[in-house]
Design a protein around this motif. Structure first.
Motif, PDB file in Angstrom:
ATOM      1  N   THR A   1      27.073  29.208 -33.029  1.00 29.92           N
ATOM      2  CA  THR A   1      25.694  29.486 -32.613  1.00 29.92           C
ATOM      3  C   THR A   1      25.643  30.021 -31.196  1.00 29.92           C
ATOM      4  O   THR A   1      26.270  29.469 -30.290  1.00 29.92           O
ATOM      5  CB  THR A   1      24.834  28.211 -32.701  1.00 29.92           C
ATOM      6  OG1 THR A   1      24.936  27.652 -34.007  1.00 29.92           O
ATOM      7  CG2 THR A   1      23.373  28.519 -32.406  1.00 29.92           C
TER       8      THR A   1
ATOM      9  N   PHE B   1      22.872  31.243 -28.082  1.00 34.97           N
ATOM     10  CA  PHE B   1      21.505  31.082 -27.593  1.00 34.97           C
ATOM     11  C   PHE B   1      21.241  32.145 -26.530  1.00 34.97           C
ATOM     12  O   PHE B   1      22.046  32.338 -25.613  1.00 34.97           O
ATOM     13  CB  PHE B   1      21.303  29.690 -26.992  1.00 34.97           C
ATOM     14  CG  PHE B   1      21.534  28.579 -27.974  1.00 34.97           C
ATOM     15  CD1 PHE B   1      20.487  28.047 -28.713  1.00 34.97           C
ATOM     16  CD2 PHE B   1      22.819  28.067 -28.177  1.00 34.97           C
ATOM     17  CE1 PHE B   1      20.701  27.033 -29.629  1.00 34.97           C
ATOM     18  CE2 PHE B   1      23.042  27.046 -29.091  1.00 34.97           C
ATOM     19  CZ  PHE B   1      21.978  26.534 -29.817  1.00 34.97           C
TER      20      PHE B   1
ATOM     21  N   ILE C   1      24.955  31.949 -36.266  1.00 35.26           N
ATOM     22  CA  ILE C   1      23.544  31.694 -35.988  1.00 35.26           C
ATOM     23  C   ILE C   1      23.187  32.231 -34.608  1.00 35.26           C
ATOM     24  O   ILE C   1      23.923  31.992 -33.641  1.00 35.26           O
ATOM     25  CB  ILE C   1      23.250  30.175 -36.056  1.00 35.26           C
ATOM     26  CG1 ILE C   1      23.702  29.604 -37.394  1.00 35.26           C
ATOM     27  CG2 ILE C   1      21.760  29.896 -35.830  1.00 35.26           C
ATOM     28  CD1 ILE C   1      23.723  28.094 -37.441  1.00 35.26           C
ATOM     29  N   ARG C   2      22.074  32.925 -34.537  1.00 28.32           N
ATOM     30  CA  ARG C   2      21.562  33.391 -33.250  1.00 28.32           C
ATOM     31  C   ARG C   2      20.182  32.774 -33.034  1.00 28.32           C
ATOM     32  O   ARG C   2      19.345  32.813 -33.938  1.00 28.32           O
ATOM     33  CB  ARG C   2      21.478  34.913 -33.218  1.00 28.32           C
ATOM     34  CG  ARG C   2      22.789  35.620 -33.553  1.00 28.32           C
ATOM     35  CD  ARG C   2      22.680  37.121 -33.403  1.00 28.32           C
ATOM     36  NE  ARG C   2      21.601  37.699 -34.180  1.00 28.32           N
ATOM     37  CZ  ARG C   2      21.265  38.986 -34.145  1.00 28.32           C
ATOM     38  NH1 ARG C   2      21.906  39.813 -33.347  1.00 28.32           N
ATOM     39  NH2 ARG C   2      20.273  39.445 -34.896  1.00 28.32           N
ATOM     40  N   VAL C   3      19.976  32.217 -31.857  1.00 23.89           N
ATOM     41  CA  VAL C   3      18.721  31.522 -31.541  1.00 23.89           C
ATOM     42  C   VAL C   3      18.114  32.137 -30.289  1.00 23.89           C
ATOM     43  O   VAL C   3      18.798  32.320 -29.275  1.00 23.89           O
ATOM     44  CB  VAL C   3      18.955  30.013 -31.316  1.00 23.89           C
ATOM     45  CG1 VAL C   3      17.638  29.294 -31.054  1.00 23.89           C
ATOM     46  CG2 VAL C   3      19.675  29.394 -32.510  1.00 23.89           C
TER      47      VAL C   3
ATOM     48  N   ASN D   1      15.523  31.524 -35.300  1.00 21.56           N
ATOM     49  CA  ASN D   1      16.911  31.894 -35.514  1.00 21.56           C
ATOM     50  C   ASN D   1      17.066  32.879 -36.656  1.00 21.56           C
ATOM     51  O   ASN D   1      16.181  33.047 -37.486  1.00 21.56           O
ATOM     52  CB  ASN D   1      17.761  30.646 -35.780  1.00 21.56           C
ATOM     53  CG  ASN D   1      17.371  29.929 -37.066  1.00 21.56           C
ATOM     54  OD1 ASN D   1      17.419  30.489 -38.156  1.00 21.56           O
ATOM     55  ND2 ASN D   1      17.002  28.661 -36.958  1.00 21.56           N
TER      56      ASN D   1
ATOM     57  N   ASP E   1      15.144  24.717 -31.069  1.00 20.73           N
ATOM     58  CA  ASP E   1      15.980  25.410 -32.045  1.00 20.73           C
ATOM     59  C   ASP E   1      15.594  24.917 -33.438  1.00 20.73           C
ATOM     60  O   ASP E   1      15.681  23.723 -33.712  1.00 20.73           O
ATOM     61  CB  ASP E   1      17.462  25.108 -31.759  1.00 20.73           C
ATOM     62  CG  ASP E   1      18.424  25.747 -32.758  1.00 20.73           C
ATOM     63  OD1 ASP E   1      17.977  26.550 -33.600  1.00 20.73           O
ATOM     64  OD2 ASP E   1      19.626  25.439 -32.684  1.00 20.73           O
TER      65      ASP E   1
ATOM     66  N   THR F   1      17.089  25.545 -36.244  1.00 20.27           N
ATOM     67  CA  THR F   1      18.221  25.396 -37.155  1.00 20.27           C
ATOM     68  C   THR F   1      18.311  23.965 -37.670  1.00 20.27           C
ATOM     69  O   THR F   1      18.251  23.008 -36.896  1.00 20.27           O
ATOM     70  CB  THR F   1      19.543  25.750 -36.435  1.00 20.27           C
ATOM     71  OG1 THR F   1      19.429  27.043 -35.851  1.00 20.27           O
ATOM     72  CG2 THR F   1      20.705  25.730 -37.416  1.00 20.27           C
TER      73      THR F   1
END
Length: 333
Positions: free
Chosen positions: A43, A45, A124-126, A132, A274, A276
């Protein structure tokens, strides 16, 4: 037969009782059996997500246990239930991350099989708003088999009350697990994520389907934007034989659709960090509540609190709250 082992008949009674809307608790107890995926979650951020072709500097990075199946098993375990997980992990550097993460949450991993492949990966990109996007690569998860599922049911079905599954494993195996759970008298909960068209014969075997608004839209063709459209989508599932539909609406609460009624559950207002695994926290706590004999509405309310707390922390499995944290949060509202 030992007193603490439930027969298929008694589980059928639990299945009916746990989902009754009367508010009366079921006298039966059992474990949560989760059949699903497990990944190593990579992930990033950043203040915003990059545009196509753009390189953009981020703020932080995590590498943790993830996968919808594993997350939901961890959530059920942290909720206080006896959680069992059925899935596949690779024989690579992520194997220990997966096995230790599940064990630390008290999840039984007797039927987590190590296979000669890479462990599944979720990228995963937040962004700064906590939203996300996710690319999930199944890898080892594709090695799950009907035989592995059947063996797990032979070992665990008699002492399990709820089977929780998703669609990050091959969807034919999700349907196989649903059929086996239904045959054994377990309450069947399907989190249909990522959304995928299923054979019409499977819907009548599902006691409770729990899509979010996006998944409900993709599966039903009905654009879900509010409680009214969620009810219409919920009726779509019921028309196909599902016993009950629970449509989650992110920060706007959730709607329970039953044959003769609907009920809206208010959201918990929190600061989003977040999103997720918020849905996984919700599903795991919901399954745990029903397995432990809570009535459906109480289970939904506790699950909503767990989902809300999950968005206040970064990461997938690290954001899944402990039971004491959830209960304290509910008391403070």
């Amino acid at each position: 037969m030992p007193d603490n082992v439930m027969t298929g008949s008694s589980l059928c009674q639990s299945k009916i009782g746990a989902l009754m809307a009367s508010g009366v608790q079921s006298p039966d107890r059992g474990a949560v059996l989760v059949v699903g995926s497990v990944t190593a979650d990579v992930t990033t951020f950043s203040s915003r997500l990059p545009e196509p072709g753009e390189t953009f500097l981020g703020d932080a990075f995590t590498l943790v246990l993830g996968g919808k199946g594993a997350n939901q098993a961890v959530a059920a375990g942290r909720a206080g239930a006896d959680a069992r997980f059925v899935g596949c992990v690779g024989t690579d550097l992520f194997q220990d991350l997966v096995t230790s993460g599940l064990r630390d949450a008290g999840v039984d991993i007797t039927h987590l099989r190590a296979v000669d492949d890479q462990t599944g990966i979720a990228h995963i990109r937040v962004d700064a708003a906590g939203e996300n996007d996710i690319v999930m690569v199944p890898l080892a998860n594709a090695h799950l088999s009907k035989e592995q599922i059947d063996t797990a049911f032979d070992d665990f079905a008699a002492t399990s009350a709820v089977m929780l599954t998703q669609l990050e494993i091959p969807f034919t195996l999700t349907m196989h697990a649903i059929r086996r759970a239904n045959e054994r008298g377990l309450t069947v909960i399907l989190d249909p994520a990522p959304a995928h068209e299923l054979d019409d014969s499977i819907w009548p075997l599902i006691d409770l389907v729990v899509p979010n608004e996006t998944e409900a839209t993709l599966l039903t063709g009905i654009k879900v934007t509010d409680a009214a459209s969620a009810e219409t989508a919920g009726r779509w599932f019921l028309d196909r034989g599902v016993k009950r539909a629970l449509i989650t609406l992110a920060g706007a609460g959730s709607l329970l659709v039953e044959p003769d009624s609907t009920e809206f559950f208010e959201p918990h207002k929190v600061d989003v960090v977040d999103t997720t695994a918020a849905g996984d926290a919700f599903a795991g706590y919901l399954a745990a509540g029903l397995a432990e004999g809570a009535d459906l509405r109480s289970a939904i309310e506790r699950a909503g609190a767990a989902g809300a707390l999950a968005v206040t922390k970064r990461g997938a499995s690290p954001s899944l709250p402990e039971a004491a944290e959830v209960d304290a949060f509910r008391t403070s509202r």
